[in-house]
Scaffold this motif. Structure first.
Motif, mmCIF file in Angstrom:
data_model
loop_
_atom_site.group_PDB
_atom_site.id
_atom_site.type_symbol
_atom_site.label_atom_id
_atom_site.label_comp_id
_atom_site.label_asym_id
_atom_site.label_seq_id
_atom_site.Cartn_x
_atom_site.Cartn_y
_atom_site.Cartn_z
ATOM 1 N N GLU A 502 0.817 -1.221 0.000
ATOM 2 C CA GLU A 502 0.000 0.000 0.000
ATOM 3 C C GLU A 502 0.850 1.270 0.000
ATOM 4 O OE1 GLU A 502 -2.163 -3.422 1.033
ATOM 5 O OE2 GLU A 502 -0.408 -2.589 2.080
ATOM 6 N N ASP A 503 2.121 1.154 0.353
ATOM 7 C CA ASP A 503 3.012 2.315 0.361
ATOM 8 C C ASP A 503 3.436 2.739 -1.033
ATOM 9 O OD1 ASP A 503 2.959 2.477 3.105
ATOM 10 O OD2 ASP A 503 4.831 1.375 3.397
ATOM 11 N N ASP A 504 3.268 1.862 -2.015
ATOM 12 C CA ASP A 504 3.789 2.108 -3.359
ATOM 13 C C ASP A 504 2.755 2.824 -4.218
ATOM 14 O OD1 ASP A 504 5.993 1.585 -5.324
ATOM 15 O OD2 ASP A 504 4.368 0.546 -6.368
ATOM 16 N N LEU A 505 3.086 4.029 -4.678
ATOM 17 C CA LEU A 505 2.135 4.835 -5.453
ATOM 18 C C LEU A 505 1.812 4.185 -6.794
ATOM 19 C CD1 LEU A 505 0.470 7.438 -5.765
ATOM 20 C CD2 LEU A 505 2.534 8.527 -6.700
ATOM 21 N N ALA A 506 2.822 3.729 -7.529
ATOM 22 C CA ALA A 506 2.589 3.150 -8.851
ATOM 23 C C ALA A 506 1.686 1.932 -8.785
ATOM 24 C CB ALA A 506 3.922 2.784 -9.510
ATOM 25 N N SER A 507 1.794 1.165 -7.713
ATOM 26 C CA SER A 507 0.997 -0.067 -7.597
ATOM 27 C C SER A 507 -0.491 0.218 -7.441
ATOM 28 C CB SER A 507 1.502 -0.913 -6.426
ATOM 29 O OG SER A 507 2.810 -1.387 -6.693
ATOM 30 N N LYS A 508 -0.827 1.442 -7.026
ATOM 31 C CA LYS A 508 -2.247 1.806 -6.944
ATOM 32 C C LYS A 508 -2.884 1.847 -8.326
ATOM 33 C CE LYS A 508 -2.204 4.577 -2.670
ATOM 34 N NZ LYS A 508 -0.898 4.258 -2.120
ATOM 35 N N TYR A 509 -2.054 2.080 -9.342
ATOM 36 C CA TYR A 509 -2.565 2.189 -10.717
ATOM 37 C C TYR A 509 -1.986 1.095 -11.611
ATOM 38 C CZ TYR A 509 -3.471 6.610 -8.491
ATOM 39 O OH TYR A 509 -3.880 7.557 -7.583
ATOM 40 N N PHE A 510 -1.482 0.066 -10.995
ATOM 41 C CA PHE A 510 -0.879 -1.046 -11.733
ATOM 42 C C PHE A 510 -1.969 -2.002 -12.188
ATOM 43 C CE2 PHE A 510 1.019 -5.314 -11.847
ATOM 44 C CZ PHE A 510 2.086 -5.091 -12.698
ATOM 45 N N GLY A 511 -1.776 -2.602 -13.348
ATOM 46 C CA GLY A 511 -2.752 -3.561 -13.861
ATOM 47 C C GLY A 511 -3.879 -2.854 -14.586
ATOM 48 N N MET A 512 -4.816 -2.307 -13.846
ATOM 49 C CA MET A 512 -5.970 -1.587 -14.372
ATOM 50 C C MET A 512 -6.613 -2.374 -15.517
ATOM 51 S SD MET A 512 -4.779 2.426 -13.970
ATOM 52 C CE MET A 512 -6.441 3.084 -14.117
ATOM 53 N N GLY A 513 -6.896 -1.728 -16.657
ATOM 54 C CA GLY A 513 -7.516 -2.413 -17.768
ATOM 55 C C GLY A 513 -9.038 -2.348 -17.697
ATOM 56 N N PRO A 514 -9.728 -3.014 -18.627
ATOM 57 C CA PRO A 514 -9.126 -3.913 -19.618
ATOM 58 C C PRO A 514 -8.485 -3.223 -20.830
ATOM 59 C CG PRO A 514 -11.502 -3.880 -19.876
ATOM 60 C CD PRO A 514 -11.215 -3.057 -18.668
ATOM 61 N N LYS A 515 -8.847 -1.944 -21.072
ATOM 62 C CA LYS A 515 -8.311 -1.301 -22.279
ATOM 63 C C LYS A 515 -7.047 -0.504 -22.020
ATOM 64 C CE LYS A 515 -12.171 -0.916 -25.464
ATOM 65 N NZ LYS A 515 -12.858 -0.007 -26.409
ATOM 66 N N THR A 516 -6.974 0.157 -20.873
ATOM 67 C CA THR A 516 -5.832 1.028 -20.620
ATOM 68 C C THR A 516 -5.282 0.826 -19.213
ATOM 69 O OG1 THR A 516 -7.118 2.880 -19.693
ATOM 70 C CG2 THR A 516 -6.874 2.805 -22.099
ATOM 71 N N VAL A 517 -4.013 1.202 -19.049
ATOM 72 C CA VAL A 517 -3.399 1.305 -17.733
ATOM 73 C C VAL A 517 -2.788 2.692 -17.646
ATOM 74 C CG1 VAL A 517 -1.282 0.166 -18.578
ATOM 75 C CG2 VAL A 517 -1.679 0.395 -16.117
ATOM 76 N N GLU A 518 -3.123 3.428 -16.592
ATOM 77 C CA GLU A 518 -2.713 4.821 -16.458
ATOM 78 C C GLU A 518 -1.506 4.941 -15.534
ATOM 79 O OE1 GLU A 518 -7.398 6.158 -16.941
ATOM 80 O OE2 GLU A 518 -6.325 6.568 -15.055
ATOM 81 N N TYR A 519 -0.452 5.520 -16.041
ATOM 82 C CA TYR A 519 0.777 5.713 -15.268
ATOM 83 C C TYR A 519 0.671 7.043 -14.509
ATOM 84 C CZ TYR A 519 3.048 1.960 -18.009
ATOM 85 O OH TYR A 519 3.392 0.765 -18.594
ATOM 86 N N GLN A 708 -11.311 3.480 -20.675
ATOM 87 C CA GLN A 708 -10.632 2.384 -19.985
ATOM 88 C C GLN A 708 -11.364 1.054 -20.120
ATOM 89 O OE1 GLN A 708 -10.508 2.250 -15.591
ATOM 90 N NE2 GLN A 708 -8.291 2.370 -15.783
ATOM 91 N N LYS A 709 -12.673 1.104 -20.259
ATOM 92 C CA LYS A 709 -13.452 -0.134 -20.333
ATOM 93 C C LYS A 709 -14.232 -0.200 -21.641
ATOM 94 C CE LYS A 709 -13.988 -0.354 -15.307
ATOM 95 N NZ LYS A 709 -12.967 -1.369 -15.122
ATOM 96 N N ARG A 710 -14.551 -1.409 -22.055
ATOM 97 C CA ARG A 710 -15.334 -1.626 -23.274
ATOM 98 C C ARG A 710 -16.736 -1.057 -23.072
ATOM 99 N NH1 ARG A 710 -18.630 -5.938 -24.854
ATOM 100 N NH2 ARG A 710 -18.899 -6.088 -27.127
ATOM 101 N N LEU A 711 -17.196 -0.288 -24.052
ATOM 102 C CA LEU A 711 -18.511 0.321 -23.956
ATOM 103 C C LEU A 711 -19.600 -0.721 -24.186
ATOM 104 C CD1 LEU A 711 -17.814 3.580 -25.997
ATOM 105 C CD2 LEU A 711 -17.813 3.302 -23.517
ATOM 106 N N LYS A 712 -20.721 -0.548 -23.543
ATOM 107 C CA LYS A 712 -21.828 -1.483 -23.685
ATOM 108 C C LYS A 712 -22.310 -1.498 -25.134
ATOM 109 C CE LYS A 712 -26.239 -2.755 -21.576
ATOM 110 N NZ LYS A 712 -27.292 -2.362 -20.597
#
Length: 807
Positions: A502-519, A708-712
């Motif tokens: 939880e101390d790691d800032l980048a890990s809060k936004y790691f993975g994400m998806g399914p379309k994008t991952v925001e740095y 970030q996500k596939r539209l309906k």
């Protein structure tokens, strides 16, 4: 040779030129027999040769010939030893010569954005400067013997989750200051023969189609003279790829894309000059590689094993040594606990899996040195659940021993190519064992085998911790040499070990998806974040202990006032004030005292590893240039320095600064640099903020966030993944059939290794539908996939009529 190659180019037909643009099979480039253009072989191998014994199975993951398994990149990076990396590269090249391999696929220069990335064991560091220097040394070593390398994965491939389809959304400063400099250094200093483009997207385009990356930056700005090859199956649009700067598609797509090249030239979509530029680079690679071949070449297997042991010994990091419990004495009663002592984890899983020439376990190494010890299993490597019977046996035995050495870490199914970690914990069975032993014996030494940082809940109860990483086939020898003082540990970690995820800032936004991952963290990766946010860590970047001590003194700058185009010469003295020979890694960081833009507290800009005898003192010299003080200016699209005071920090780690001096740098930049603090305050005050808002990231990015996500109701396309379409009836059937075919055991094996199976399941699920065509060698056509898509999207009439429509 260049004239001969141009002559060959003129003799090639259009169809032959197009054919050279893709592989012959899984591992070979095509040749043209009538013109005596040979076929050459490439193969996996960042830390060892992974040549398949046969032409290649359906996924390229079958058995391979025996080769030296050197330590993985997370280990060798911790050596901070450029000469050692060069020597490892030379050894790798010799094994390539012996196996008639022309290009080794590595090194991996992707930044360790988060400790969760499943492939971090194969990458060098969280720091771009260290990444570049260590990577360049390895490339120079390999290529010194006429064997090529493939620098990978270019660029922004910093996670395994949906790596084949996800778009990395990153601001320009982070791109230029964090994610590209490692590649840039390796290109400029070592000129790898090939660069492998990544699967993922950047700025709305797949890396294989991305002209900004492949031509504007790589070829034009950095001056890369080699060629770009796809990661296996990463080709998105063959014609667009050629226009963007992609030369070689791997593996063979069975001629599917070759025909598209020919068609594009004939209809005017692609010019023959564009094709010729590609083929010229391909021919240059083929003939350069062919010149380097040496028939019946042999290498010394034992010599390479000894080198693997030396590299492992230089790379392991002593993280704790309370009361100087290490080195151990031969006269003490020693108990070794942990199944890794018998069945070590010395390499990672995935495409870099090596078939070693031999393996020396910890127990083997102890016996080789005739050291008396007893052994208890302690845990079962096939289970995370603590085995209380095994733990009880270990606890009962440990009470009567002088010292207890526990070997633990991460098992294969915790980290691998194909999937990421979800936490930083070791298996419960390992943690419970260590904690239980601490209750009955105060002299516990822990040796870790893992490819990336772990949480250590027992750290306060043990007296010593040796980070062994994935130390290769001779890791047992290296471990014993260190814990008994035959080798003085000199490694320093090339990544931060946080106290908790939880101390790691980048890990809060790691993975994400399914379309994008925001740095969203921008430039604040690793120690750059922890220092700016003033967060405590378990072990800081650049940290590592020794059996001796070093004294730093006499820091001098050749000038206290320079222009940004001047070079700054830095010198200091380092002395071994202990009783044994040891090596120290001197680290130079630069701090910008006051800046208009947000900047890290410090950044690594130079380092040097030197060995000193007891009482010996030496002078160490560094040279800093404009880039040492600069940041990337988004407006001018260039590296600039703001006039002002800079602090030169000399440390034994990023948080152990021993000496400090300042220099005033004068720049010719006169315009006002915009301060974004009112619009994006989080980046200027990470002590107060521990998340990044949408509005601040958009301000930094300079554009709206992509969806970030596939539209309906959105149609699936040829770049949709197998997993995406598996939510439909037809997609589910497709997924089941693909899995059945791809997960067949390699020839001669009864079943697929569990970790390999998990990796392959992940790859299949996240594979774009276009890859079905490319990876099938032409057995599946684009027409077939497009018809399937019509039915998947419930366009049944269109799908039915498409069946009868000519291709």
């Amino acid at each position: 040779m260049s004239e001969n190659i141009r002559d060959l180019l003129n003799k090639l037909t259009l169809e032959e030129k197009a054919s050279l643009c893709s592989g012959e099979d899984f591992w070979h480039l095509k040749g043209i027999q009538r013109l005596n253009i040979p076929s050459i072989m490439v193969t996996d191998g960042p830390h060892g040769l992974r040549k398949q014994e046969v032409k290649g199975d359906h996924v390229g993951l079958g058995g391979s010939v025996k080769a030296t398994c050197f330590p993985t990149a997370s280990a060798t990076a911790s050596s901070w030893d450029e000469e050692l990396m060069f020597n490892m590269g030379v050894a790798l090249s010799k094994e390539c010569l012996a196996e008639d391999v022309s290009v080794l696929l590595g090194p991996g220069a992707n930044i360790k954005r988060s400790p969760l990335c499943g492939r971090n064991f194969e990458y060098i560091s969280e720091d771009p400067y260290l990444t570049g220097k260590m990577g360049a040394s390895l490339v120079r070593g390999v290529q010194s013997n006429g064997i090529g390398t493939s620098l990978k994965h270019f660029a922004l491939n910093n996670q395994e989750y949906r790596r084949m389809a996800i778009e990395s959304v990153v601001d320009d400063r982070a791109l230029r200051e964090i994610y590209l400099p490692g590649f840039e250094t390796i290109i400029k200093e070592a000129q790898p023969w090939t660069v492998m483009c990544a699967y993922n997207m950047y700025n709305g385009e797949y890396c294989s189609d991305n002209k900004t990356l492949l031509t504007n930056i790589l070829k034009e700005e950095w001056g890369h003279t080699g060629l770009v090859v796809t990661d296996w199956g990463a080709c998105n649009n063959r014609v667009a790829g050629i226009k963007a700067g992609l030369e070689l598609e791997m593996p063979s797509s069975g001629g599917v894309n070759d025909k598209l090249i020919v068609k594009a030239v004939k209809n005017g979509t692609l010019s023959i000059e564009e094709v010729d530029r590609v083929v010229l680079r391909l021919l240059n690679l083929i003939f350069k590689a062919n010149e380097g071949k040496q028939k019946d070449y042999r290498y010394d297997v034992d010599e390479h094993n000894n080198l693997a042991a030396e590299i492992a010994g230089e790379s392991m990091v002593l993280l704790k040594n309370s009361e100087e419990i290490l080195p151990l004495s031969r006269d003490e009663r020693i108990l070794v606990v942990g199944e890794f002592a018998k069945k070590p984890r010395y390499q990672g899983a995935g495409s870099s899996l090596i078939n070693p020439t031999k393996v020396t376990t910890l127990l083997d190494a102890l016996e080789n040195l005739q050291i008396k010890f007893d052994y208890i299993q302690g845990y079962n490597i096939d289970s995370d659940i603590p085995n209380m019977e095994l733990i009880s046996q270990a606890v009962d035995s440990a009470k009567t021993y002088d010292k207890v050495v526990v070997i633990a870490g991460l098992t294969d199914d915790y980290e691998s190519e194909g999937f990421d970690r979800t936490h930083l914990d070791m298996p419960d069975s390992h943690n419970k064992l260590i904690e239980s032993l601490c209750e009955v014996n105060e002299n516990i030494v822990v040796i870790l085998q893992n490819g990336a940082p772990v949480i250590m809940p027992w750290i306060g109860g043990v007296k010593a911790v040796l980070e062994g990483y994935l130390g290769g086939q001779a890791s047992g020898t290296a471990m014993v040499n260190i814990i008994f003082g035959i080798v003085n540990p000199s490694g320093k970690i090339a990544e931060t070990f946080p106290l908790k995820l939880e101390d790691d800032l980048a890990s809060k936004y790691f993975g994400m998806g399914p379309k994008t991952v925001e740095y969203r963290e921008s430039i604040y990766v690793g120690y750059r974040y922890y220092d700016k946010a003033e967060k405590d860590v378990l072990f800081p970047f650049g940290f590592g202990l020794s059996y001796t001590n070093f004294e730093y003194s006499d820091l001098k700058l050749n000038n206290k006032n320079i222009s940004d185009n001047d070079k700054l010469l830095v010198s200091l003295k380092i002395k071994n004030v202990g009783d044994v020979y040891g090596k120290e890694i001197i680290q130079l960081y630069v701090n910008d005292d006051i800046s208009s833009v947000f900047r890290p507290q410090k950044e690594l800009k130079a380092f040097k590893k030197i060995g000193l005898n007891p009482g010996e003192e030496r002078e160490v010299n560094f040279e800093l240039t404009k880039r040492s003080f600069a940041f990337y200016d988004v407006e001018s699209k260039d590296w600039i320095v703001e006039s002002g005071l800079f602090n030169i920090l000399i440390g034994s780690s990023s948080r152990d600064i021993r000496l400090e001096e300042s220099v005033t740098v004068t720049s010719d930049i006169r315009r006002i640099i915009e301060n974004l603090e009112p619009k994006a305050p989080e980046y200027y005050n990470l002590i107060e903020y521990n998340t990044i808002s949408n509005s601040s990231f958009i301000e930094l990015l300079g554009r709206d966030l992509p969806v970030q996500k596939r539209l309906k109701g959105e149609d699936f396309t040829i770049t949709s993944t197998v997993g995406d379409v598996s939510s439909t009836f037809i997609g589910k059937i497709l997924y089941k059939n693909i899995s059945k075919n791809f997960l067949k055991p390699p020839s001669g094996e009864e079943e697929v290794d569990p970790t390999m199976k998990r990796m392959m399941e992940s790859i299949i699920y996240e594979m774009p539908l276009r890859s079905l065509v490319l990876m099938s060698g032409g057995k599946i056509s684009f027409k077939t996939v497009n018809i399937l898509l019509q039915f998947i999207n419930s366009n049944y009439l269109k799908g039915f009529f498409a069946i009868f429509k000519p291709s």
